[in-house]
Enzyme design. Structure first.
Site, mmCIF file in Angstrom:
data_model
loop_
_atom_site.group_PDB
_atom_site.id
_atom_site.type_symbol
_atom_site.label_atom_id
_atom_site.label_comp_id
_atom_site.label_asym_id
_atom_site.label_seq_id
_atom_site.Cartn_x
_atom_site.Cartn_y
_atom_site.Cartn_z
ATOM 1 N NE ARG A 178 -3.860 0.297 2.391
ATOM 2 C CZ ARG A 178 -4.563 0.689 3.296
ATOM 3 N NH1 ARG A 178 -4.506 -0.174 4.604
ATOM 4 N NH2 ARG A 178 -5.381 1.762 3.302
ATOM 5 C CB CYS A 234 -1.950 4.027 9.498
ATOM 6 S SG CYS A 234 -3.270 4.569 10.570
#
Length: 278
Positions: A178, A234
């Protein structure tokens, strides 16, 4: 360890009226499963805290997928869980400490120093044969008086203003794929905030799911030792919290959470996006 308590320690404290145990189990995409699991069984005496209903506010155009809740409402909720300045809070989950760390961070942010995360989580507790129950705990509400530690939090504007500034290091806590922008299973845009360095949040845990020791955390984050300031993010401000806790264990006191995180960053069309290795 300063922020982690062992299962045997908690076992010895069960029934202590000065300790509030918070069950934070939650599965993304299955928002009811955490409470259902709590109602099935939980550590004796624990109260349930829901990531999306209690530890997050309503989703808006900006702020990310798990924006911080209204701090007044959250402070009332904390009091209704039986927590005030005299209580020690021990949070646990079954998600590697991610959800429990969110509660840990939020209570620290509001000035509550005596808050800890239980090592290894619920499954290990139950497997050890330690006491569990399906009885919902009786709670006596208290008055929680917050003292906001604003220096623990970074806004989107602050992150943007500090991009590329010497001494400020951005830490991206998501999985490497990611971070690299190779895949994005949750958010609308793939990639990372320019200049961010990738420290996948599960790196603070050992192979058996136990938290690394303070010395091991120091080694894990050694490359950040010269930073003047560390801003951790995050996807939505949840799994960044274990990295914030790990950094605290490693002795860093210059750490901020960008609570909106990637899902907030990409909600502003003109924010720059990077892919690949930095």
């Amino acid at each position: 360890m300063e922020n982690i308590v062992s299962q045997t320690w908690l076992l010895g404290q069960l029934g202590d009226a000065n300790i509030v145990i918070a069950d934070c189990r939650f599965a993304l995409g299955q928002p009811e499963s955490g409470r259902q699991n709590y109602e099935k069984d939980h550590i004796t005496g624990a109260v349930y805290v829901d990531l999306e209903k209690d530890l997050s506010g309503a989703k808006m155009a900006h702020g990310g997928r798990h924006p911080l809740p209204d701090l007044g409402a959250f402070s009332i909720l904390v009091g209704n869980l039986g927590i005030d300045g005299t209580k020690t809070v021990v949070a646990y989950d079954d998600q590697g400490g991610a959800m429990a760390s969110r509660l840990w961070w939020m209570l620290k942010f509001l000035g509550h120093s005596e808050v800890y995360v239980l090592d290894q989580g619920y499954t290990a507790w139950k497997a050890a044969g330690y006491p569990v129950t399906d009885e919902v705990s009786t709670v006596f509400p208290r008055t929680f008086s917050p003292k906001v530690h604003r220096a623990m939090l970074a806004s989107m504007d602050e992150v943007k203003d500090k991009l590329g500034r010497p001494g400020t290091v951005l830490v991206d806590s998501r999985e490497e794929r990611r971070y690299l922008g190779l895949e994005e299973p949750i958010d609308a845009v793939a990639g990372h905030i320019p200049s961010a360095r990738n420290f996948f949040w599960k790196g603070v845990l050992g192979e058996n799911g136990a938290w690394l020791s303070a010395a091991e955390q120091e080694q894990h984050f050694a490359a950040l030792r010269d930073a003047d300031e560390i801003i951790v993010y995050c996807g939505s401000g949840v799994t960044a919290c274990p990295n914030v806790l790990g950094l605290s264990e490693a002795g860093f006191d210059n750490v901020k959470l960008y609570s909106g995180s990637w899902s907030d960053w990409i909600s502003y069309e003109d924010n720059p996006i990077a892919k690949g290795e930095e």
